[in-house]
Design an enzyme around this catalytic site. Structure first.
Site, PDB file in Angstrom:
ATOM      1  N   GLY A 150       1.067  -1.098   0.025  1.00 33.27           N
ATOM      2  CA  GLY A 150       0.044  -0.254   0.306  1.00 33.27           C
ATOM      3  C   GLY A 150       1.128   1.341  -0.443  1.00 33.27           C
ATOM      4  O   GLY A 150       0.703   2.063   1.279  1.00 33.27           O
ATOM      5  N   ASP A 164      -2.938  -6.540  -7.093  1.00 31.60           N
ATOM      6  CA  ASP A 164      -3.889  -6.652  -5.608  1.00 31.60           C
ATOM      7  C   ASP A 164      -3.407  -7.636  -5.076  1.00 31.60           C
ATOM      8  O   ASP A 164      -2.535  -8.079  -4.920  1.00 31.60           O
ATOM      9  CB  ASP A 164      -5.109  -7.476  -6.047  1.00 31.60           C
ATOM     10  CG  ASP A 164      -6.015  -7.838  -5.057  1.00 31.60           C
ATOM     11  OD1 ASP A 164      -6.350  -6.782  -3.817  1.00 31.60           O
ATOM     12  OD2 ASP A 164      -7.032  -9.365  -5.314  1.00 31.60           O
ATOM     13  N   TYR A 210     -16.019   5.859  14.264  1.00 32.18           N
ATOM     14  CA  TYR A 210     -14.627   4.972  14.035  1.00 32.18           C
ATOM     15  C   TYR A 210     -14.442   4.261  14.943  1.00 32.18           C
ATOM     16  O   TYR A 210     -14.624   3.231  14.696  1.00 32.18           O
ATOM     17  CB  TYR A 210     -13.687   6.865  13.856  1.00 32.18           C
ATOM     18  CG  TYR A 210     -13.053   6.126  13.374  1.00 32.18           C
ATOM     19  CD1 TYR A 210     -12.509   6.357  11.819  1.00 32.18           C
ATOM     20  CD2 TYR A 210     -11.467   4.837  13.453  1.00 32.18           C
ATOM     21  CE1 TYR A 210     -11.130   5.961  10.848  1.00 32.18           C
ATOM     22  CE2 TYR A 210     -10.866   5.188  12.575  1.00 32.18           C
ATOM     23  CZ  TYR A 210     -10.698   5.152  11.500  1.00 32.18           C
ATOM     24  OH  TYR A 210      -9.674   4.462  10.668  1.00 32.18           O
TER      25      TYR A 210
END
Length: 394
Positions: free
Chosen positions: A47, A110, A234
């Site tokens: 990422g 992915d 959250y």
């Protein structure tokens, strides 16, 4: 072509290659102006193309002189469509790394898949031998499980009961009330499957089994806790349930890695403008108020400043983490005086007072910066080629 921002809600559908490159250069310049970091040597960032993942890769490469591998899912330009911002960011990073004699490779695909994990392992074996830091910074709305084939979709909802509070359209500055209905049990399950710790654990297990994880390796994933006003959607909502799973994964991974002198951490970071945070109701308004307060108190940090502090004060120092393997670099945000002032402003913020009480201008600027726009020194009226190659794309 002339590249201008085109927005759809909290998404910008275009990105500017030179603006993104300039943003990357600014982050590199900041890191290189700081005291040099000790360690790591070979770094994998899963990422890696935007936000905290990009800043982590920049910090490791240009702060410690590390070789880096970035894994991300971004798209190149095609016809009149620009590439994604992450593509341009990664291309700029690789150019800068090569100029400074640093090894770097990028893998696009992915990150949840076994195919990309295997591809990454083969690259490490061929070019790096082993990695001694693994940063997990994946932000995705969907995940297909590599074993079962089930596709999960995450949601941003409270758990148990509906939640109502203020929110803002950060494009127009209009403050309104929003109500979010609670998640179903299956939505909670799917959000945990996407945003929890299972895939992080799979990465570490497969790297370790392949022999490409060095003794003493560190791994860190990123999280957020935030103030009470955001807790229902959250900390106590679907995302929070996923983050609890992430923290449990850190404890389990730490037990495995300690046998060879390694560690696993979750870094709880400050609230910053990201594409993900822009999608969460209430959060953009809170960040706007927080920005104003922290800038007034000379405490504001951007993404690269947060990551330098993480590396220099925690990952590679004796400060480390707390007993739950959490690193709290949200400590300045959560200071009592900061939160008291933010909540005081929160109570008074309406459409006609937001410019006075919050930093919506700063929020908007940071949002457009994510996509390479509103960057000083870039001619946005110039004819620009959207096609940019990533130098060491695997």
């Amino acid at each position: 072509m002339i590249i201008q921002p085109k927005t759809r809600g909290f998404i910008c559908t275009t990105a500017h290659p030179e603006g993104c490159a300039q943003q990357v250069r600014q982050q590199i310049d900041y890191i290189q102006a700081q005291k040099k970091l000790s360690g790591p040597v070979n770094v994998l960032v899963v990422g890696a193309s935007t936000g905290y993942g990009l800043a982590s890769r920049i910090t490791a490469a240009f702060g410690a002189g590390a070789n880096t591998i970035g894994v991300f899912f971004d798209k190149p330009a095609e016809g009149a469509r620009t590439a994604s911002a992450g593509w341009y960011n990664s291309a700029a990073l690789e150019r800068a790394a090569e100029e400074q004699g640093l090894k770097s490779h990028s893998i696009v695909g992915d990150a949840f898949s076994d195919e990309i994990k295997s591809k990454t392992i083969e690259l490490i074996k061929a070019e790096y031998g082993q990695v001694d830091l693994v940063v997990y910074s994946v932000a995705s709305p969907r995940r297909t499980h590599p074993v079962t084939g089930e596709t999960f979709s995450s949601v941003i909802k409270p758990v148990g009961e509906a939640y109502s509070n203020k929110t803002v359209n950060f494009h127009t500055g209009e403050v309104t009330q929003t109500t979010i209905e609670p998640a179903t049990d299956d939505e909670v399950r799917q959000t945990i499957a996407v945003m929890g710790g299972e895939d992080w654990g799979m990465w570490i297990d497969q790297l370790s089994a392949a022999g490409v994880l060095a003794d003493g390796a560190i791994t860190v994933a990123y999280s957020y806790i935030g103030p009470e006003v955001t807790h229902p959607i959250y900390k106590e909502g679907t995302i929070g349930q996923a983050k609890i799973d992430l923290e449990k994964t850190a404890i389990a991974l730490n037990e495995k890695l300690q046998a060879s002198g390694g560690h696993a951490y979750v870094s709880v970071n400050k609230a910053l403008v990201t594409q993900s945070s822009s999608a969460i109701p209430v959060v953009p308004l809170y960040i706007s108020a927080l920005y104003r307060v922290m800038k007034d108190k000379d405490l504001h940090e951007n993404t690269i400043e947060q990551m330098y502090r993480l590396f220099s004060e925690h990952l590679y120092s004796e400060k480390g983490a707390d007993e739950g393997h959490l690193i709290r670099i949200d400590d300045w945000e959560m200071r009592e005086d900061v939160q008291e002032e933010v909540m005081k402003r929160w109570a008074a913020i309406e459409t006609d007072t937001i410019d006075e009480l919050a930093d919506l201008v700063g929020y908007r600027e940071d949002f457009f910066n994510l996509f390479g726009f509103q960057t000083a020194g870039v001619d946005y009226e110039a004819d620009t080629d959207p096609a940019v190659d990533i130098k060491h794309l695997v």
